[in-house]
Write a protein that holds these residues in place. Sequence first.
Motif, PDB file in Angstrom:
ATOM      1  N   GLN A  17       0.834  -1.205   0.000  1.00 43.66           N
ATOM      2  CA  GLN A  17       0.000   0.000   0.000  1.00 43.66           C
ATOM      3  C   GLN A  17       0.866   1.251   0.000  1.00 43.66           C
ATOM      4  O   GLN A  17       1.812   1.385   0.784  1.00 43.66           O
ATOM      5  CB  GLN A  17      -0.923   0.016   1.213  1.00 43.66           C
ATOM      6  N   VAL A  18       0.538   2.190  -0.898  1.00 45.31           N
ATOM      7  CA  VAL A  18       1.266   3.455  -0.980  1.00 45.31           C
ATOM      8  C   VAL A  18       0.729   4.404   0.096  1.00 45.31           C
ATOM      9  O   VAL A  18      -0.466   4.729   0.121  1.00 45.31           O
ATOM     10  CB  VAL A  18       1.099   4.106  -2.370  1.00 45.31           C
ATOM     11  N   LEU A  19       1.598   4.818   0.992  1.00 47.65           N
ATOM     12  CA  LEU A  19       1.211   5.816   1.999  1.00 47.65           C
ATOM     13  C   LEU A  19       1.364   7.228   1.457  1.00 47.65           C
ATOM     14  O   LEU A  19       0.547   8.104   1.730  1.00 47.65           O
ATOM     15  CB  LEU A  19       2.071   5.649   3.256  1.00 47.65           C
ATOM     16  N   HIS A  20       2.425   7.434   0.667  1.00 49.28           N
ATOM     17  CA  HIS A  20       2.672   8.771   0.115  1.00 49.28           C
ATOM     18  C   HIS A  20       3.621   8.647  -1.066  1.00 49.28           C
ATOM     19  O   HIS A  20       4.475   7.746  -1.105  1.00 49.28           O
ATOM     20  CB  HIS A  20       3.274   9.691   1.176  1.00 49.28           C
ATOM     21  N   LEU A  21       3.453   9.516  -2.043  1.00 49.29           N
ATOM     22  CA  LEU A  21       4.347   9.588  -3.196  1.00 49.29           C
ATOM     23  C   LEU A  21       4.959  10.978  -3.262  1.00 49.29           C
ATOM     24  O   LEU A  21       4.235  11.974  -3.345  1.00 49.29           O
ATOM     25  CB  LEU A  21       3.579   9.289  -4.491  1.00 49.29           C
ATOM     26  N   GLY A 332      -2.958   5.457  -0.602  1.00 51.11           N
ATOM     27  CA  GLY A 332      -3.868   4.412  -0.135  1.00 51.11           C
ATOM     28  C   GLY A 332      -4.129   3.323  -1.152  1.00 51.11           C
ATOM     29  O   GLY A 332      -4.830   2.350  -0.841  1.00 51.11           O
ATOM     30  N   GLU A 333      -3.570   3.453  -2.353  1.00 46.54           N
ATOM     31  CA  GLU A 333      -3.755   2.429  -3.381  1.00 46.54           C
ATOM     32  C   GLU A 333      -2.617   1.406  -3.324  1.00 46.54           C
ATOM     33  O   GLU A 333      -1.562   1.661  -2.738  1.00 46.54           O
ATOM     34  CB  GLU A 333      -3.788   3.068  -4.779  1.00 46.54           C
ATOM     35  N   GLY A 334      -2.815   0.278  -3.977  1.00 42.95           N
ATOM     36  CA  GLY A 334      -1.738  -0.693  -4.115  1.00 42.95           C
ATOM     37  C   GLY A 334      -0.688  -0.183  -5.083  1.00 42.95           C
ATOM     38  O   GLY A 334      -0.999   0.542  -6.033  1.00 42.95           O
ATOM     39  N   ILE A 335       0.559  -0.558  -4.863  1.00 45.82           N
ATOM     40  CA  ILE A 335       1.647  -0.088  -5.719  1.00 45.82           C
ATOM     41  C   ILE A 335       1.429  -0.510  -7.176  1.00 45.82           C
ATOM     42  O   ILE A 335       1.833   0.178  -8.109  1.00 45.82           O
ATOM     43  CB  ILE A 335       3.012  -0.592  -5.189  1.00 45.82           C
ATOM     44  N   SER A 336       0.749  -1.637  -7.378  1.00 46.94           N
ATOM     45  CA  SER A 336       0.500  -2.118  -8.743  1.00 46.94           C
ATOM     46  C   SER A 336      -0.492  -1.245  -9.499  1.00 46.94           C
ATOM     47  O   SER A 336      -0.604  -1.357 -10.725  1.00 46.94           O
ATOM     48  CB  SER A 336      -0.007  -3.560  -8.715  1.00 46.94           C
ATOM     49  N   ASP A 337      -1.216  -0.381  -8.785  1.00 45.86           N
ATOM     50  CA  ASP A 337      -2.169   0.513  -9.451  1.00 45.86           C
ATOM     51  C   ASP A 337      -1.533   1.839  -9.861  1.00 45.86           C
ATOM     52  O   ASP A 337      -2.191   2.665 -10.505  1.00 45.86           O
ATOM     53  CB  ASP A 337      -3.366   0.807  -8.530  1.00 45.86           C
ATOM     54  N   PHE A 338      -0.254   2.034  -9.496  1.00 46.77           N
ATOM     55  CA  PHE A 338       0.391   3.294  -9.879  1.00 46.77           C
ATOM     56  C   PHE A 338       0.418   3.506 -11.399  1.00 46.77           C
ATOM     57  O   PHE A 338       0.135   4.615 -11.858  1.00 46.77           O
ATOM     58  CB  PHE A 338       1.818   3.388  -9.319  1.00 46.77           C
ATOM     59  N   PRO A 339       0.755   2.493 -12.213  1.00 49.36           N
ATOM     60  CA  PRO A 339       0.818   2.750 -13.666  1.00 49.36           C
ATOM     61  C   PRO A 339      -0.482   3.280 -14.255  1.00 49.36           C
ATOM     62  O   PRO A 339      -0.456   4.217 -15.070  1.00 49.36           O
ATOM     63  CB  PRO A 339       1.191   1.385 -14.248  1.00 49.36           C
ATOM     64  N   ILE A 340      -1.633   2.706 -13.855  1.00 48.27           N
ATOM     65  CA  ILE A 340      -2.867   3.197 -14.462  1.00 48.27           C
ATOM     66  C   ILE A 340      -3.268   4.550 -13.880  1.00 48.27           C
ATOM     67  O   ILE A 340      -3.867   5.371 -14.579  1.00 48.27           O
ATOM     68  CB  ILE A 340      -4.018   2.178 -14.334  1.00 48.27           C
ATOM     69  N   CYS A 341      -2.930   4.809 -12.616  1.00 45.89           N
ATOM     70  CA  CYS A 341      -3.175   6.151 -12.065  1.00 45.89           C
ATOM     71  C   CYS A 341      -2.336   7.179 -12.816  1.00 45.89           C
ATOM     72  O   CYS A 341      -2.824   8.253 -13.202  1.00 45.89           O
ATOM     73  CB  CYS A 341      -2.851   6.186 -10.576  1.00 45.89           C
ATOM     74  N   ASN A 342      -1.081   6.841 -13.036  1.00 48.08           N
ATOM     75  CA  ASN A 342      -0.171   7.734 -13.741  1.00 48.08           C
ATOM     76  C   ASN A 342      -0.669   8.009 -15.162  1.00 48.08           C
ATOM     77  O   ASN A 342      -0.729   9.159 -15.609  1.00 48.08           O
ATOM     78  CB  ASN A 342       1.226   7.106 -13.772  1.00 48.08           C
TER      79      ASN A 342
END
Length: 354
Positions: A17-21, A332-342
Amino acid sequence: AGIIEPGAFRFICNGEQVLHLEIALGYQHRGVERTMTADDNVLRQTLVAESVAGDSAVAHATAYAQLREKLAGKEGAPTPLDRERAIALELERMAMHIADTGALCMDVGYQLGQVACEALRTVTINTTQAWCGNRFGKGLIRPFGTNHPLTDTTIDLVRRNIADVRRRYDEVRHDIKSSPSLLSRFEQCGIVPRSEMIRIGGVGPAARASGVGRDLRSSHPWGVYGGEILHEPFVKQQGDVMARLMMRCRETLQSADYVLRLLDACDPAAPLPSPDYAPAARPDALAFGLVEGWRGEICHVALTDAQGALRGYKIKDPSLHNWLALALAVRGEGISDFPICNKSFNLSYCGHDL
């Protein structure tokens, strides 16, 4: 990516889980604004303006052209030149929204949507190339005039291609909306609430997907947007990846309709002026160029000295606002969801580094 030339990303995670970027940008030190005031060569300034962000060449060049024309006191009623600039802007919007649709499909393994959008995007940018000789519209927008006025042949080509792209892209949109596996990845992912989008000053389709109806085509209309086209922006409330994707889909179809409507109003027999690279500019003046690019609002601001030469220049690309929105989206998202968020934001490094 971790560390790349124009930026650095630090993910602070608890397990998956991503707490902060943390996003740090600006390492290229491009010096665009400084270059704009290095000398008063209008052609060189035009070339720099359309290179601020390569995927927004038409929008940034239009903002610069508007600014130059205001400094020369030549703003007024909409002209056939404004119509052609609007067509170019909407073609650019279509091309990039279609490309982003394909990129999101690619990131979740939906290959049919990816290859279909790649093909449609190619048709769109090749249409721009047939018009002006450059796929991204470089050379098309010039202060006070144009070197590439629309002809009967070009109008027929653009009309035929855009009508076909619109029809085929609408089929892709329906396929995406009817795919449960895609919806399960896109819906409720990367949410940026309306309150947060307002707080950070978010702009463009990303803001409109979170319920913030900011669009310069309606709030600060220019040229045909204040007459021939009374723009009504689409606004969604969910603020997630799916909402940002659907904003692109709806705006692509809307832009295609605008292009076709504007082409019907074009008169190739009416002569258009040639560019003017030695215009007189008001001394000690302040001028703005405001354009709604495909990412959001673009602003160019200039100050002139006592001789009318540029002594100060500032550029605001929409990415300046929306990088923080990406950091909020992945919290709060999973790290694997970063690419589609980006990809759902598709922000510009170079537009931030000026």
